[in-house]
Design a protein around this motif. Structure first.
Motif, PDB file in Angstrom:
ATOM      1  N   LYS A  85       0.835  -1.205   0.000  1.00 56.27           N
ATOM      2  CA  LYS A  85       0.000   0.000   0.000  1.00 56.27           C
ATOM      3  C   LYS A  85       0.867   1.251   0.000  1.00 56.27           C
ATOM      4  O   LYS A  85       0.578   2.222  -0.705  1.00 56.27           O
ATOM      5  CB  LYS A  85      -0.927   0.020   1.222  1.00 56.27           C
ATOM      6  N   SER A  87       3.981   1.520  -1.105  1.00 57.98           N
ATOM      7  CA  SER A  87       4.670   1.702  -2.384  1.00 57.98           C
ATOM      8  C   SER A  87       3.697   2.177  -3.458  1.00 57.98           C
ATOM      9  O   SER A  87       4.051   2.989  -4.306  1.00 57.98           O
ATOM     10  CB  SER A  87       5.360   0.405  -2.816  1.00 57.98           C
ATOM     11  N   LYS A  88       2.446   1.711  -3.411  1.00 64.55           N
ATOM     12  CA  LYS A  88       1.443   2.185  -4.367  1.00 64.55           C
ATOM     13  C   LYS A  88       1.182   3.675  -4.151  1.00 64.55           C
ATOM     14  O   LYS A  88       1.080   4.445  -5.103  1.00 64.55           O
ATOM     15  CB  LYS A  88       0.142   1.394  -4.202  1.00 64.55           C
ATOM     16  N   LYS A  89       1.107   4.070  -2.886  1.00 62.92           N
ATOM     17  CA  LYS A  89       0.886   5.475  -2.572  1.00 62.92           C
ATOM     18  C   LYS A  89       2.060   6.317  -3.065  1.00 62.92           C
ATOM     19  O   LYS A  89       1.873   7.404  -3.627  1.00 62.92           O
ATOM     20  CB  LYS A  89       0.713   5.644  -1.058  1.00 62.92           C
ATOM     21  N   ARG A  91       4.071   5.541  -5.573  1.00 62.05           N
ATOM     22  CA  ARG A  91       4.002   5.594  -7.041  1.00 62.05           C
ATOM     23  C   ARG A  91       2.965   6.616  -7.489  1.00 62.05           C
ATOM     24  O   ARG A  91       3.163   7.350  -8.448  1.00 62.05           O
ATOM     25  CB  ARG A  91       3.674   4.210  -7.591  1.00 62.05           C
ATOM     26  N   THR A  92       1.828   6.650  -6.775  1.00 62.67           N
ATOM     27  CA  THR A  92       0.788   7.614  -7.114  1.00 62.67           C
ATOM     28  C   THR A  92       1.283   9.033  -6.908  1.00 62.67           C
ATOM     29  O   THR A  92       1.060   9.911  -7.745  1.00 62.67           O
ATOM     30  CB  THR A  92      -0.464   7.364  -6.248  1.00 62.67           C
TER      31      THR A  92
END
Length: 127
Positions: A85, A87-89, A91-92
């Motif tokens: 979560k 790392s996704k944040k 990337r976003t």
């Protein structure tokens, strides 16, 4: 106490039981033999109970180890999900830092100016 010896308490209990069930005309020797048999029965019972307790303890320890392993796996999965979560944040956030929204805003202003210019030019040439 040796392995085959019986506690004094067990001897007393077996003798009491033998005397309580004594038949008329039964000799003291017969009563003592019956008491010895009762002692052996009590000793065998205790031996079996201890074996059962050991087996249950082994099973409990195995279950505790499995539960601990499952809890550790669950914690690792939670950590993996949390890091995914995060790392996704990241990337976003990195995608939004590329200037993409500013590009669209600038493009919209340019299109608005061109449209207004075209409308103004068209109005001037028509009149």
């Amino acid at each position: 106490m040796t392995k085959n010896s019986v506690s004094a308490q067990t001897e007393d209990q077996s003798l009491e039981i033998a005397k309580a069930t004594q038949k008329p005309g039964q000799t003291k020797e017969q009563t003592k033999l019956i008491a010895k048999g009762i002692e052996k029965g009590i000793a065998e019972y205790k031996k079996r109970q201890k074996a059962k307790a050991r087996d249950l303890d082994k099973k409990r320890k195995k279950l505790d180890a499995k539960q601990e392993s499952l809890e550790q796996s669950a914690n690792e999965l939670n950590d993996d999900l949390l890091s995914a979560k995060q790392s996704k944040k990241q990337r976003t956030m990195q995608a939004s830092d590329t200037g993409s929204p500013h590009y669209y805003t600038s493009f919209a202003y340019i299109m608005l100016i061109l449209t207004l210019s075209w409308i103004t030019f068209h109005m001037i040439t028509v009149h």
